[in-house]
Design a protein around this motif. Sequence first.
Motif, PDB file in Angstrom:
ATOM      1  N   ALA A 260      43.043  -1.304 -44.762  1.00 50.05           N
ATOM      2  CA  ALA A 260      42.887  -2.703 -45.168  1.00 50.05           C
ATOM      3  C   ALA A 260      43.062  -2.781 -46.674  1.00 50.05           C
ATOM      4  O   ALA A 260      43.031  -1.763 -47.377  1.00 50.05           O
ATOM      5  CB  ALA A 260      41.518  -3.236 -44.750  1.00 50.05           C
ATOM      6  N   ASP A 261      43.251  -4.001 -47.184  1.00 52.17           N
ATOM      7  CA  ASP A 261      43.425  -4.192 -48.622  1.00 52.17           C
ATOM      8  C   ASP A 261      42.831  -5.534 -49.039  1.00 52.17           C
ATOM      9  O   ASP A 261      43.424  -6.590 -48.800  1.00 52.17           O
ATOM     10  CB  ASP A 261      44.911  -4.131 -48.981  1.00 52.17           C
ATOM     11  CG  ASP A 261      45.148  -4.123 -50.486  1.00 52.17           C
ATOM     12  OD1 ASP A 261      44.231  -3.724 -51.234  1.00 52.17           O
ATOM     13  OD2 ASP A 261      46.243  -4.517 -50.926  1.00 52.17           O
ATOM     14  N   ASN A 262      41.636  -5.488 -49.610  1.00 53.74           N
ATOM     15  CA  ASN A 262      40.971  -6.689 -50.135  1.00 53.74           C
ATOM     16  C   ASN A 262      40.814  -7.792 -49.099  1.00 53.74           C
ATOM     17  O   ASN A 262      40.817  -8.982 -49.437  1.00 53.74           O
ATOM     18  CB  ASN A 262      41.738  -7.235 -51.343  1.00 53.74           C
ATOM     19  CG  ASN A 262      41.679  -6.300 -52.531  1.00 53.74           C
ATOM     20  OD1 ASN A 262      40.631  -5.705 -52.819  1.00 53.74           O
ATOM     21  ND2 ASN A 262      42.785  -6.137 -53.214  1.00 53.74           N
ATOM     22  N   ALA A 263      40.678  -7.415 -47.826  1.00 55.07           N
ATOM     23  CA  ALA A 263      40.521  -8.380 -46.730  1.00 55.07           C
ATOM     24  C   ALA A 263      41.698  -9.348 -46.630  1.00 55.07           C
ATOM     25  O   ALA A 263      41.562 -10.445 -46.070  1.00 55.07           O
ATOM     26  CB  ALA A 263      39.200  -9.144 -46.854  1.00 55.07           C
ATOM     27  N   ASP A 264      42.872  -8.955 -47.160  1.00 52.63           N
ATOM     28  CA  ASP A 264      44.074  -9.780 -47.004  1.00 52.63           C
ATOM     29  C   ASP A 264      44.547  -9.730 -45.554  1.00 52.63           C
ATOM     30  O   ASP A 264      44.278  -8.768 -44.823  1.00 52.63           O
ATOM     31  CB  ASP A 264      45.188  -9.278 -47.920  1.00 52.63           C
ATOM     32  CG  ASP A 264      44.993  -9.702 -49.365  1.00 52.63           C
ATOM     33  OD1 ASP A 264      44.137 -10.570 -49.617  1.00 52.63           O
ATOM     34  OD2 ASP A 264      45.691  -9.163 -50.238  1.00 52.63           O
ATOM     35  N   ASP A 265      45.281 -10.757 -45.123  1.00 45.57           N
ATOM     36  CA  ASP A 265      45.860 -10.774 -43.784  1.00 45.57           C
ATOM     37  C   ASP A 265      46.954  -9.714 -43.683  1.00 45.57           C
ATOM     38  O   ASP A 265      47.688  -9.465 -44.649  1.00 45.57           O
ATOM     39  CB  ASP A 265      46.452 -12.151 -43.467  1.00 45.57           C
ATOM     40  CG  ASP A 265      45.381 -13.221 -43.325  1.00 45.57           C
ATOM     41  OD1 ASP A 265      44.226 -12.861 -43.058  1.00 45.57           O
ATOM     42  OD2 ASP A 265      45.712 -14.410 -43.489  1.00 45.57           O
ATOM     43  N   ILE A 266      47.083  -9.099 -42.511  1.00 43.98           N
ATOM     44  CA  ILE A 266      48.063  -8.037 -42.283  1.00 43.98           C
ATOM     45  C   ILE A 266      49.060  -8.490 -41.230  1.00 43.98           C
ATOM     46  O   ILE A 266      48.683  -9.097 -40.221  1.00 43.98           O
ATOM     47  CB  ILE A 266      47.366  -6.739 -41.830  1.00 43.98           C
ATOM     48  CG1 ILE A 266      46.382  -6.267 -42.913  1.00 43.98           C
ATOM     49  CG2 ILE A 266      48.388  -5.640 -41.532  1.00 43.98           C
ATOM     50  CD1 ILE A 266      45.535  -5.089 -42.489  1.00 43.98           C
ATOM     51  N   HIS A 267      50.331  -8.174 -41.462  1.00 50.66           N
ATOM     52  CA  HIS A 267      51.409  -8.547 -40.548  1.00 50.66           C
ATOM     53  C   HIS A 267      52.321  -7.361 -40.354  1.00 50.66           C
ATOM     54  O   HIS A 267      52.584  -6.601 -41.289  1.00 50.66           O
ATOM     55  CB  HIS A 267      52.180  -9.751 -41.093  1.00 50.66           C
ATOM     56  CG  HIS A 267      51.279 -10.891 -41.460  1.00 50.66           C
ATOM     57  ND1 HIS A 267      50.835 -11.808 -40.541  1.00 50.66           N
ATOM     58  CD2 HIS A 267      50.704 -11.223 -42.639  1.00 50.66           C
ATOM     59  CE1 HIS A 267      50.025 -12.665 -41.138  1.00 50.66           C
ATOM     60  NE2 HIS A 267      49.937 -12.333 -42.411  1.00 50.66           N
ATOM     61  N   LEU A 268      52.811  -7.191 -39.125  1.00 49.38           N
ATOM     62  CA  LEU A 268      53.646  -6.050 -38.756  1.00 49.38           C
ATOM     63  C   LEU A 268      55.080  -6.482 -38.465  1.00 49.38           C
ATOM     64  O   LEU A 268      55.307  -7.493 -37.817  1.00 49.38           O
ATOM     65  CB  LEU A 268      53.069  -5.349 -37.518  1.00 49.38           C
ATOM     66  CG  LEU A 268      51.679  -4.724 -37.677  1.00 49.38           C
ATOM     67  CD1 LEU A 268      51.222  -4.127 -36.354  1.00 49.38           C
ATOM     68  CD2 LEU A 268      51.673  -3.676 -38.762  1.00 49.38           C
ATOM     69  N   PHE A 269      56.018  -5.681 -38.949  1.00 49.73           N
ATOM     70  CA  PHE A 269      57.441  -5.871 -38.672  1.00 49.73           C
ATOM     71  C   PHE A 269      57.998  -4.589 -38.067  1.00 49.73           C
ATOM     72  O   PHE A 269      57.636  -3.493 -38.497  1.00 49.73           O
ATOM     73  CB  PHE A 269      58.216  -6.184 -39.950  1.00 49.73           C
ATOM     74  CG  PHE A 269      57.890  -7.512 -40.561  1.00 49.73           C
ATOM     75  CD1 PHE A 269      58.649  -8.629 -40.264  1.00 49.73           C
ATOM     76  CD2 PHE A 269      56.823  -7.654 -41.438  1.00 49.73           C
ATOM     77  CE1 PHE A 269      58.353  -9.860 -40.821  1.00 49.73           C
ATOM     78  CE2 PHE A 269      56.523  -8.877 -42.000  1.00 49.73           C
ATOM     79  CZ  PHE A 269      57.289  -9.986 -41.693  1.00 49.73           C
ATOM     80  N   TYR A 270      58.868  -4.739 -37.083  1.00 46.79           N
ATOM     81  CA  TYR A 270      59.568  -3.586 -36.531  1.00 46.79           C
ATOM     82  C   TYR A 270      61.028  -3.648 -36.946  1.00 46.79           C
ATOM     83  O   TYR A 270      61.739  -4.617 -36.636  1.00 46.79           O
ATOM     84  CB  TYR A 270      59.473  -3.538 -35.004  1.00 46.79           C
ATOM     85  CG  TYR A 270      60.001  -2.238 -34.442  1.00 46.79           C
ATOM     86  CD1 TYR A 270      59.280  -1.062 -34.592  1.00 46.79           C
ATOM     87  CD2 TYR A 270      61.229  -2.198 -33.802  1.00 46.79           C
ATOM     88  CE1 TYR A 270      59.765   0.133 -34.104  1.00 46.79           C
ATOM     89  CE2 TYR A 270      61.724  -1.008 -33.308  1.00 46.79           C
ATOM     90  CZ  TYR A 270      60.987   0.159 -33.459  1.00 46.79           C
ATOM     91  OH  TYR A 270      61.482   1.347 -32.988  1.00 46.79           O
TER      92      TYR A 270
END
Length: 220
Positions: free
Chosen positions: A84-94
């Motif tokens: 995680a990073d500073n509770a930022d939103d995370i998004h995945l790309f393939y």
Amino acid sequence: MRSSIFGNLAGQPLPGGFALENSKMLRVQLPHEVLAKQGSMVAFQGQMDFDYEGGGLGRLLKKAVTGEGASLMRVRGQGQLYLADNADDIHLFYLENEGLTVNGRNLLAFGPELRWDIQRVQGAGVAAGGLFNTTVTGTGWVAVTTHGTPVLLDVARMPTFVDGQAAVCWSTGLQVGVNRTMKVGALIGRGSGEAMQLAFRGQGFVLVQASEGAPVIQAS
């Protein structure tokens, strides 16, 4: 480009060992190796080794000169890794034998099978404030972070313009330039505050966060 965003698929398994534990935490299943932003580990279960990933002399020199590029670590072992990073939103790309240009501060993790480098953003001048970005290419998963809920813009639909600080990542095949909207009023303090944007054209997408960056906390 068949890259996909999976911001709402919390907890579902994905190829290559990547899954979103929730919208703000990435879970990586090892023994697959993973490259991740230094300091992004919040927990792990199992046995793991964490090593600094310099990326070679050439990339180290580019990072020193440009200031671009996230500081990376290479994680090996067995078990589950949580990032995680500073509770930022995370998004995945393939990515499928294709590329993604990412703002270094937004790059959280990617598979070791992908190649990465620090490259000049073609068409964007120094005044754009985003001359160099990190480019990830190949086939595999990439995790990026956003400050706030983003929007994924399809550039093929029409010409697209984005604030340079709000542009998180985009397809490497896009044509990138600078759009200037400076008017006479801006010279005497009556400008809009949005006098310059990155201009995108071509086939692909741009991920835009709902912020021009995390707020700076002033010392009291």
